[in-house]
Design an enzyme around this catalytic site. Structure first.
Site, PDB file in Angstrom:
ATOM      1  N   HIS A 136       0.586  -1.093   0.094  1.00  0.00           N
ATOM      2  CA  HIS A 136       0.064   0.033   0.237  1.00  0.00           C
ATOM      3  C   HIS A 136       0.929   1.065  -0.092  1.00  0.00           C
ATOM      4  CE1 HIS A 136      -3.685   2.719   0.604  1.00  0.00           C
ATOM      5  NE2 HIS A 136      -2.960   2.902   1.539  1.00  0.00           N
ATOM      6  N   LYS A 198     -10.769  13.527  -4.145  1.00  0.00           N
ATOM      7  CA  LYS A 198     -11.801  13.130  -3.016  1.00  0.00           C
ATOM      8  C   LYS A 198     -11.138  13.632  -1.916  1.00  0.00           C
ATOM      9  CE  LYS A 198     -10.840   8.773  -1.867  1.00  0.00           C
ATOM     10  NZ  LYS A 198      -9.601   8.627  -1.031  1.00  0.00           N
ATOM     11  N   ARG A 200     -11.524  12.605   2.419  1.00  0.00           N
ATOM     12  CA  ARG A 200     -12.026  11.650   3.245  1.00  0.00           C
ATOM     13  C   ARG A 200     -11.971  11.957   4.691  1.00  0.00           C
ATOM     14  NH1 ARG A 200     -11.345   5.897   2.890  1.00  0.00           N
ATOM     15  NH2 ARG A 200      -9.985   5.944   1.236  1.00  0.00           N
ATOM     16  N   THR A 229     -13.826  -1.574   1.592  1.00  0.00           N
ATOM     17  CA  THR A 229     -15.350  -1.645   1.796  1.00  0.00           C
ATOM     18  C   THR A 229     -15.929  -1.166   0.387  1.00  0.00           C
ATOM     19  OG1 THR A 229     -14.882   0.764   2.487  1.00  0.00           O
ATOM     20  CG2 THR A 229     -15.289  -1.124   4.217  1.00  0.00           C
ATOM     21  N   GLY A 231     -16.152   1.687  -0.931  1.00  0.00           N
ATOM     22  CA  GLY A 231     -16.859   3.115  -1.080  1.00  0.00           C
ATOM     23  C   GLY A 231     -16.087   3.955  -2.007  1.00  0.00           C
TER      24      GLY A 231
END
Length: 317
Positions: A136, A198, A200, A229, A231
């Site tokens: 990641h 975006k 968060r 998830t 999203g």
């Protein structure tokens, strides 16, 4: 079936997280999985028994630290200890998915850096090398004092989309952090790149803001490393279609797919979600919208190259 691998000192073992992938990797190398059992005492303690001699062998243990993360991590640590005490020459951890990788820095005060803790636990247990896939945060490589081979999933995902011969594509990063990954895919597919800007507000809650890039009438391919998830990716896909994209595909290396993920993917504008088998998909997650590609040839090749002291960097192309 691959020809039988010539060197019997290379041994591949698997624990409980992803035995199917381990089986495929062993087949690609041309060997069989080593014999070991993982059992539980009645209070839940893990007991591991290696059922063949590994003295002087180079051992490769395949274990993704996916859900249940702590169980799989503990299995791995106990396995490393068992291998060390059984006089393995080298202990190489093949961890396609590195759990806790999202806790790679202190984003707020008084937070742990769990990704570093996991690296310390592996090395203290006796691990000599880690082979992993799409961390990641690439800087996690620096948490280790031993060699780490960081393989890439982008070539596998790109080849799949290239074979589909989609027209007029644009590669979209669902956030600023994934731009490098999107750029790699865009270069391979000779396509333009776009970004979804975006915010968060808190973990696992995404809020789409605006779209950078011309998506009008185009086929958008969203790429991420982890879909948890779902999203972020489903909001992004819906926003792309609302803003004029013709259709939206999505892909990622690690299909964590927890909580409301499956429902969100089903209800979203995503036409097809392409993932790898770094994390196994249980039957309830094998839906028509999801295509799973195998990373076994890539990891098998990496193991052979490490074992034969050849360059692994050629696999990054």
């Amino acid at each position: 079936m691959a020809a039988s691998y010539k060197d019997s000192s290379l041994k591949v073992f698997t624990l409980n997280s992803n035995p199917q992938l381990a089986e495929e990797i062993a087949r690609h190398i041309g060997t069989t999985l080593g014999k070991c059992t993982v059992s539980r005492f009645s209070d839940g303690e893990i007991q591991i028994n290696i059922e063949e001699s590994i003295r002087g062998c180079d051992v490769y243990v395949v274990q993704s630290t996916c859900s249940p993360v702590n169980e799989h991590l503990m299995e791995l640590l106990i396995m490393i200890d068992a291998l060390k005490r059984a006089s393995a020459k080298s202990i190489n951890i093949v961890m396609p998915y590195y759990g806790y990788a999202r806790q790679d820095r202190k984003a707020r005060s008084r937070e742990p850096i769990a990704a570093k803790l996991v690296a310390d636990l592996l090395e203290t247990s006796g691990s000599d090398r880690v082979i992993t896939l799409d961390l990641h945060a690439p800087q996690i490589q620096g948490f280790f004092n031993s060699p780490i081979d960081h393989l890439q999933g982008v070539p596998i995902l790109s080849d799949y989309f290239e074979a589909k011969n989609l027209e007029d594509i644009i590669i979209m990063s669902p956030d600023h952090g994934g731009v490098t990954r999107a750029r790699k895919m865009a270069d391979r597919l000779k396509a333009p790149i776009g970004i979804i800007d975006k915010r968060r507000p808190r973990p696992n809650v995404a809020e789409v803001m605006n779209i950078v890039g011309n998506i009008e009438g185009k086929t958008a391919i969203l790429i991420d490393d982890i879909i948890d998830t779902a999203g972020t990716i489903t909001l992004a896909a819906n926003a792309l279609v609302e803003n004029g994209a013709k259709e939206v595909y999505a892909c990622c290396t690690h299909p964590v797919l927890s909580g409301p993920a499956m429902e969100r993917i089903n209800d979203s504008k995503i036409k097809e979600l392409v993932v790898t088998n770094s994390i196994p998909l249980p039957d309830d997650k094998r839906i028509d919208k999801i295509t799973q590609l195998s990373v076994a040839p890539l990891i098998g090749e990496a193991i052979i190259r490490v074992h034969e002291l050849q360059s692994v960097s050629i696999l990054f192309d």
